[in-house]
Design a protein around this motif. Structure first.
Motif, PDB file in Angstrom:
ATOM      1  N   ALA A 248       0.831  -1.205   0.000  1.00 31.37           N
ATOM      2  CA  ALA A 248       0.000   0.000   0.000  1.00 31.37           C
ATOM      3  C   ALA A 248       0.867   1.256   0.000  1.00 31.37           C
ATOM      4  O   ALA A 248       0.569   2.240  -0.680  1.00 31.37           O
ATOM      5  N   ALA A 249       1.973   1.227   0.753  1.00 30.26           N
ATOM      6  CA  ALA A 249       2.880   2.373   0.780  1.00 30.26           C
ATOM      7  C   ALA A 249       3.544   2.561  -0.583  1.00 30.26           C
ATOM      8  O   ALA A 249       3.734   3.688  -1.041  1.00 30.26           O
ATOM      9  N   ALA A 250       3.891   1.450  -1.246  1.00 28.41           N
ATOM     10  CA  ALA A 250       4.494   1.535  -2.581  1.00 28.41           C
ATOM     11  C   ALA A 250       3.511   2.146  -3.568  1.00 28.41           C
ATOM     12  O   ALA A 250       3.885   2.940  -4.433  1.00 28.41           O
ATOM     13  N   LEU A 251       2.235   1.775  -3.449  1.00 32.40           N
ATOM     14  CA  LEU A 251       1.212   2.339  -4.326  1.00 32.40           C
ATOM     15  C   LEU A 251       1.085   3.844  -4.084  1.00 32.40           C
ATOM     16  O   LEU A 251       1.006   4.637  -5.033  1.00 32.40           O
ATOM     17  N   ALA A 252       1.089   4.258  -2.818  1.00 28.01           N
ATOM     18  CA  ALA A 252       0.983   5.679  -2.492  1.00 28.01           C
ATOM     19  C   ALA A 252       2.178   6.453  -3.058  1.00 28.01           C
ATOM     20  O   ALA A 252       2.016   7.545  -3.618  1.00 28.01           O
ATOM     21  N   MET A 253       3.373   5.891  -2.949  1.00 26.61           N
ATOM     22  CA  MET A 253       4.558   6.542  -3.501  1.00 26.61           C
ATOM     23  C   MET A 253       4.482   6.628  -5.018  1.00 26.61           C
ATOM     24  O   MET A 253       4.869   7.626  -5.624  1.00 26.61           O
ATOM     25  N   ASN A 254       3.948   5.577  -5.648  1.00 27.38           N
ATOM     26  CA  ASN A 254       3.839   5.549  -7.102  1.00 27.38           C
ATOM     27  C   ASN A 254       2.897   6.636  -7.603  1.00 27.38           C
ATOM     28  O   ASN A 254       3.180   7.327  -8.585  1.00 27.38           O
ATOM     29  N   LEU A 255       1.776   6.812  -6.910  1.00 27.89           N
ATOM     30  CA  LEU A 255       0.827   7.852  -7.306  1.00 27.89           C
ATOM     31  C   LEU A 255       1.355   9.234  -6.945  1.00 27.89           C
ATOM     32  O   LEU A 255       1.132  10.205  -7.675  1.00 27.89           O
ATOM     33  N   ALA A 256       2.056   9.340  -5.824  1.00 29.48           N
ATOM     34  CA  ALA A 256       2.620  10.629  -5.408  1.00 29.48           C
ATOM     35  C   ALA A 256       3.653  11.123  -6.402  1.00 29.48           C
ATOM     36  O   ALA A 256       3.787  12.330  -6.624  1.00 29.48           O
ATOM     37  N   GLU A 257       4.382  10.196  -7.025  1.00 32.28           N
ATOM     38  CA  GLU A 257       5.401  10.598  -8.001  1.00 32.28           C
ATOM     39  C   GLU A 257       4.785  11.393  -9.141  1.00 32.28           C
ATOM     40  O   GLU A 257       5.316  12.426  -9.563  1.00 32.28           O
ATOM     41  N   GLY A 258       3.626  10.921  -9.642  1.00 32.16           N
ATOM     42  CA  GLY A 258       2.967  11.625 -10.736  1.00 32.16           C
ATOM     43  C   GLY A 258       2.477  12.999 -10.334  1.00 32.16           C
ATOM     44  O   GLY A 258       2.435  13.922 -11.148  1.00 32.16           O
ATOM     45  N   HIS A 259       2.095  13.153  -9.068  1.00 28.14           N
ATOM     46  CA  HIS A 259       1.599  14.447  -8.585  1.00 28.14           C
ATOM     47  C   HIS A 259       2.751  15.399  -8.284  1.00 28.14           C
ATOM     48  O   HIS A 259       2.716  16.575  -8.663  1.00 28.14           O
ATOM     49  N   LEU A 260       3.801  14.882  -7.632  1.00 28.73           N
ATOM     50  CA  LEU A 260       4.883  15.751  -7.188  1.00 28.73           C
ATOM     51  C   LEU A 260       5.736  16.268  -8.329  1.00 28.73           C
ATOM     52  O   LEU A 260       6.388  17.307  -8.189  1.00 28.73           O
ATOM     53  N   LYS A 261       5.765  15.581  -9.460  1.00 29.38           N
ATOM     54  CA  LYS A 261       6.586  16.046 -10.567  1.00 29.38           C
ATOM     55  C   LYS A 261       6.104  17.395 -11.097  1.00 29.38           C
ATOM     56  O   LYS A 261       6.842  18.115 -11.761  1.00 29.38           O
ATOM     57  N   HIS A 262       4.845  17.767 -10.767  1.00 30.88           N
ATOM     58  CA  HIS A 262       4.326  19.067 -11.183  1.00 30.88           C
ATOM     59  C   HIS A 262       4.587  20.148 -10.129  1.00 30.88           C
ATOM     60  O   HIS A 262       4.347  21.329 -10.379  1.00 30.88           O
ATOM     61  N   LEU A 263       5.071  19.742  -8.944  1.00 27.57           N
ATOM     62  CA  LEU A 263       5.218  20.691  -7.839  1.00 27.57           C
ATOM     63  C   LEU A 263       6.654  20.920  -7.411  1.00 27.57           C
ATOM     64  O   LEU A 263       7.030  22.041  -7.069  1.00 27.57           O
ATOM     65  N   LEU A 264       7.474  19.859  -7.409  1.00 28.28           N
ATOM     66  CA  LEU A 264       8.816  19.967  -6.867  1.00 28.28           C
ATOM     67  C   LEU A 264       9.845  20.267  -7.948  1.00 28.28           C
ATOM     68  O   LEU A 264       9.700  19.823  -9.080  1.00 28.28           O
ATOM     69  N   PRO A 265      10.886  21.003  -7.592  1.00 24.95           N
ATOM     70  CA  PRO A 265      11.957  21.268  -8.558  1.00 24.95           C
ATOM     71  C   PRO A 265      12.702  19.992  -8.902  1.00 24.95           C
ATOM     72  O   PRO A 265      12.734  19.048  -8.109  1.00 24.95           O
ATOM     73  N   PRO A 266      13.318  19.927 -10.092  1.00 26.25           N
ATOM     74  CA  PRO A 266      14.008  18.713 -10.534  1.00 26.25           C
ATOM     75  C   PRO A 266      15.042  18.197  -9.546  1.00 26.25           C
ATOM     76  O   PRO A 266      15.201  16.986  -9.386  1.00 26.25           O
ATOM     77  N   GLY A 267      15.785  19.098  -8.898  1.00 27.19           N
ATOM     78  CA  GLY A 267      16.797  18.658  -7.954  1.00 27.19           C
ATOM     79  C   GLY A 267      16.223  17.864  -6.798  1.00 27.19           C
ATOM     80  O   GLY A 267      16.829  16.896  -6.316  1.00 27.19           O
ATOM     81  N   VAL A 268      15.045  18.258  -6.321  1.00 23.08           N
ATOM     82  CA  VAL A 268      14.407  17.547  -5.217  1.00 23.08           C
ATOM     83  C   VAL A 268      13.865  16.210  -5.695  1.00 23.08           C
ATOM     84  O   VAL A 268      13.968  15.187  -5.010  1.00 23.08           O
ATOM     85  N   LEU A 269      13.274  16.189  -6.895  1.00 20.18           N
ATOM     86  CA  LEU A 269      12.771  14.936  -7.448  1.00 20.18           C
ATOM     87  C   LEU A 269      13.900  13.921  -7.606  1.00 20.18           C
ATOM     88  O   LEU A 269      13.701  12.722  -7.401  1.00 20.18           O
ATOM     89  N   ALA A 270      15.086  14.399  -7.972  1.00 19.53           N
ATOM     90  CA  ALA A 270      16.232  13.497  -8.129  1.00 19.53           C
ATOM     91  C   ALA A 270      16.594  12.838  -6.803  1.00 19.53           C
ATOM     92  O   ALA A 270      16.971  11.660  -6.766  1.00 19.53           O
ATOM     93  N   LEU A 271      16.459  13.590  -5.700  1.00 18.63           N
ATOM     94  CA  LEU A 271      16.749  13.028  -4.388  1.00 18.63           C
ATOM     95  C   LEU A 271      15.746  11.946  -4.003  1.00 18.63           C
ATOM     96  O   LEU A 271      16.069  11.012  -3.274  1.00 18.63           O
ATOM     97  N   LEU A 272      14.508  12.057  -4.512  1.00 20.58           N
ATOM     98  CA  LEU A 272      13.467  11.087  -4.187  1.00 20.58           C
ATOM     99  C   LEU A 272      13.420   9.918  -5.156  1.00 20.58           C
ATOM    100  O   LEU A 272      12.692   8.956  -4.922  1.00 20.58           O
ATOM    101  N   GLU A 273      14.171   9.993  -6.256  1.00 27.72           N
ATOM    102  CA  GLU A 273      14.101   8.958  -7.288  1.00 27.72           C
ATOM    103  C   GLU A 273      14.353   7.552  -6.753  1.00 27.72           C
ATOM    104  O   GLU A 273      13.649   6.610  -7.150  1.00 27.72           O
TER     105      GLU A 273
END
Length: 346
Positions: free
Chosen positions: A89-114
């Motif tokens: 369930a946590a993996a599913l939440a992270m998977n869906l959050a990735e699609g949402h956060l890519k519109h909000l967070l700067p690329p450098g932060v997304l790279a840290l979460l990759e």
């Protein structure tokens, strides 16, 4: 021994793994020893070095580097660490959050979460017959309205800002001023962090001044966390944000919006109201409806009304009517001039 017994070497190893940072950050044996002691684990530096060098580094993607004085440890920057094993369930939440956060967070932060996103994706892909996998394949998070690409923020800058804010330490930055067109070095006292659309802002006071300002993260060219603690005061984020310069405002407070809206717009407003007190009443002369609702007297309300175009006719407030009329006149003048220029060119 209980599962939380600090004498249990397995428990100590799990806690130790959670303390080791990702490369390029690193921690020495002494730093890790101090962190373990703060969590109730008593261990010698020699034992800790043996655990890292002979046990953990053979089973986990650990990197050791000698900085000339001491050995420092890191996790590989691309390591996919699951401690404990990822919950579906946590993996599913992270998977869906990735699609949402890519519109909000700067690329450098997304790279840290990759690495965390990759772990979630791999976990779901391994569940061939789990219905949650099919859910992840068929659910998407879409932005509402036109989305701009996030402003580019240097990874080191983001890391330093986050550290200074969380540890309440002063921050020295080289900041590019858009107004002055130059870079200035200053010492900041971080108060908070705000994300607005594609940009993120550090809320801070400067040097010995007590007034609070905002600094766009993508304009910070260098950031260094200082040893000195930040000035302690009673900063209220919720009280500050409505007055922040990056919060587009047209006026102050709330106003009553009275307008006639097209049936299609009324349908949308019934399903997603502007507020709980909103009313929509039929008009006797046509199929339009009369909208009454209290809204913020700000730039976002104006942008929303302008975006509806000919689907809304505003009666009140007068200030909003005036702003719409001025905008219409400017557009008419601009496009009329453009039409004349095109004719002359031809």
């Amino acid at each position: 021994m209980s599962r939380n017994d600090p004498k249990d070497p397995l428990v100590r190893s799990l806690v130790l793994l959670g303390l080791i940072p990702r490369y390029p950050k690193s921690a020495s044996v002494q730093e890790l020893k101090t962190a373990l002691e703060q969590r109730g684990f008593s261990v010698t530096a020699r034992t800790l070095q043996r655990d890292l060098g002979e046990k953990l580094s053979t089973r986990f993607p650990l990197i050791s580097q000698n900085d000339g004085q001491t050995l420092r440890w890191s996790f590989d920057s691309q390591a996919q660490i699951t401690l404990p094993a990822t919950d579906t369930a946590a993996a599913l939440a992270m998977n869906l959050a990735e699609g949402h956060l890519k519109h909000l967070l700067p690329p450098g932060v997304l790279a840290l979460l990759e690495p965390q996103f990759a772990t979630a994706r791999n976990h779901l892909q391994s569940l061939q017959h789990n219905p949650l996998t099919r859910w992840a394949q068929r659910v998407r998070s879409l932005p509402n309205g036109k989305t701009l690409l996030p402003a580019s923020v240097d990874g080191q800058v983001w890391e330093s800002v986050a550290t200074a804010l969380l540890e309440q330490r002063q921050l020295q930055v080289d900041y590019f001023s858009r107004v002055k067109g130059e870079v200035k070095t200053m010492t900041l006292h971080p108060k908070g962090l705000a994300s607005r659309g594609p940009a993120s802002y550090l809320i801070a006071s400067v040097g010995d001044y007590t007034d609070v300002r905002h600094f766009a993260l993508h304009r910070i060219q260098r950031a260094e966390v200082l040893i000195d603690p930040t000035r302690d005061d009673d900063f209220d984020m919720d009280a500050y944000l409505p007055t922040a310069a990056f919060t587009p405002r047209q006026g102050t407070g709330m106003v009553e919006l009275v307008a006639d809206v097209h049936p299609d717009t009324a349908w949308i407003l019934r399903e997603t109201p502007l507020s709980e007190e909103q009313t929509l009443d039929p008009l006797p002369e046509n199929d339009w409806l009369r909208l009454r609702v209290r809204v913020a007297d700000d730039q976002e309300t104006l942008w929303w009304v302008l975006g509806l175009g000919a689907s809304i006719l505003v009666h009140e407030p007068a200030s909003l009517q005036k702003a719409i009329n001025n905008n219409s006149k400017s557009l008419h003048s601009m496009y009329s001039l453009s039409s004349i220029q095109i004719t002359v060119t031809r």
